[in-house]
Design a protein around this motif. Sequence first.
Motif, short mmCIF file in Angstrom:
data_model
loop_
_atom_site.label_atom_id
_atom_site.label_comp_id
_atom_site.label_asym_id
_atom_site.label_seq_id
_atom_site.Cartn_x
_atom_site.Cartn_y
_atom_site.Cartn_z
N LYS A 50 0.83 -1.20 0.00
CA LYS A 50 0.00 0.00 0.00
C LYS A 50 0.87 1.25 0.00
CE LYS A 50 -2.54 0.98 3.65
NZ LYS A 50 -3.67 0.97 4.61
N LYS A 51 1.94 1.22 0.77
CA LYS A 51 2.86 2.35 0.80
C LYS A 51 3.45 2.62 -0.58
CE LYS A 51 7.12 3.96 3.06
NZ LYS A 51 8.17 3.61 4.06
N ASP A 52 3.86 1.56 -1.27
CA ASP A 52 4.42 1.70 -2.62
C ASP A 52 3.38 2.24 -3.59
OD1 ASP A 52 6.85 0.74 -1.75
OD2 ASP A 52 6.51 -1.31 -2.45
N ALA A 53 2.14 1.77 -3.46
CA ALA A 53 1.08 2.23 -4.35
C ALA A 53 0.80 3.72 -4.15
CB ALA A 53 -0.20 1.42 -4.11
N LEU A 54 0.82 4.18 -2.90
CA LEU A 54 0.56 5.59 -2.62
C LEU A 54 1.72 6.48 -3.05
CD1 LEU A 54 -1.16 5.24 0.88
CD2 LEU A 54 -2.24 5.88 -1.28
N MET A 192 -6.90 6.41 5.72
CA MET A 192 -6.32 5.85 4.50
C MET A 192 -5.12 4.94 4.78
SD MET A 192 -4.84 7.86 1.13
CE MET A 192 -6.23 8.97 1.10
N TYR A 193 -4.36 5.26 5.81
CA TYR A 193 -3.14 4.52 6.09
C TYR A 193 -3.34 3.43 7.16
CZ TYR A 193 -0.98 8.26 3.41
OH TYR A 193 -0.65 9.15 2.41
N SER A 194 -4.58 3.25 7.60
CA SER A 194 -4.87 2.22 8.59
C SER A 194 -4.67 0.83 8.01
CB SER A 194 -6.31 2.36 9.10
OG SER A 194 -6.50 3.61 9.74
N ASN A 195 -4.32 -0.12 8.87
CA ASN A 195 -4.04 -1.49 8.42
C ASN A 195 -5.26 -2.19 7.85
OD1 ASN A 195 -1.34 -1.30 9.19
ND2 ASN A 195 -1.74 -2.07 11.26
N GLY A 198 -7.85 -0.64 2.51
CA GLY A 198 -7.10 -0.85 1.29
C GLY A 198 -7.20 0.34 0.36
N VAL A 199 -6.23 0.46 -0.54
CA VAL A 199 -6.28 1.52 -1.55
C VAL A 199 -6.24 0.88 -2.94
CG1 VAL A 199 -5.24 3.27 -0.08
CG2 VAL A 199 -3.76 1.87 -1.52
N CYS A 200 -7.05 1.43 -3.84
CA CYS A 200 -7.20 0.86 -5.18
C CYS A 200 -7.09 2.00 -6.20
CB CYS A 200 -8.55 0.18 -5.33
SG CYS A 200 -9.04 -0.85 -3.93
N PRO A 201 -5.88 2.47 -6.51
CA PRO A 201 -5.74 3.59 -7.45
C PRO A 201 -6.36 3.27 -8.81
CG PRO A 201 -3.67 3.19 -6.29
CD PRO A 201 -4.56 2.03 -5.99
N SER A 202 -7.17 4.18 -9.30
CA SER A 202 -7.83 3.99 -10.59
C SER A 202 -7.94 5.33 -11.30
CB SER A 202 -9.21 3.35 -10.39
OG SER A 202 -9.99 4.13 -9.51
#
Length: 216
Positions: A50-54, A192-195, A198-202
């Motif tokens: 998730k860190k890498d995606a952000l 957003m950064y909670s365990n 999830g993040v789903c960049p689109s």
Amino acid sequence: MKKIAILCAAMFYPIYTCAEIQPISPTAESFLKDNEKRESTQCFTESEAKKDALLKIPHTRVFSYIYKKDSGSGELSFMGAGAKVKKGDIILQIFDYLKYDKISINDKDAVKGVGYRVRIEYSVKSKELDLAGVFNLGGMASSGEISGTMIVEVLGITGEIIDSLIPSSPLQITEANMQSLFETMGQIKGKMYSNDVGVCPSVVAMESPDKKQSIL
């Protein structure tokens, strides 16, 4: 690419966008590049992933889209931030609060990211108004200058705690609801950064989208 820079100088700097860039429903980048690829948007829940995606969507900004709605046909026409509206006009304002990056899809400019979208539709009750930012709409509704509803949509941030924060139905435009809206957006950003989120960049906006891609 140069064409867009000429038509809408500094397109990604002001919060207001130009007519060429339009909001779309969150869509996988791979699908927009190749309609044959029916791939869903990739989501990241594990901490490092998730860190890498952000990190790949490093910018933060508000994008604003303003349209006038024809009361008969329902068709929308793009309006600039400095436009004036008159009594009886129906206005749609969309605000995207995004962590994003600029990308190119089939030679079209696009915006890929995560965040939240506020969609506000209202009718003008006073003789003439300057188009206002989202901060002024609650007061304008309280004074009887406008009336309408707003909807909040989360873009690419998932989790039960996120779902529980979003109103299940449209809200009337009031000062109290506007205040609640900003509190909700602050909570979403904080989670957003909670365990357990999830993040789903689109892709959430692009130049001259097809009608099937547009949310308008």
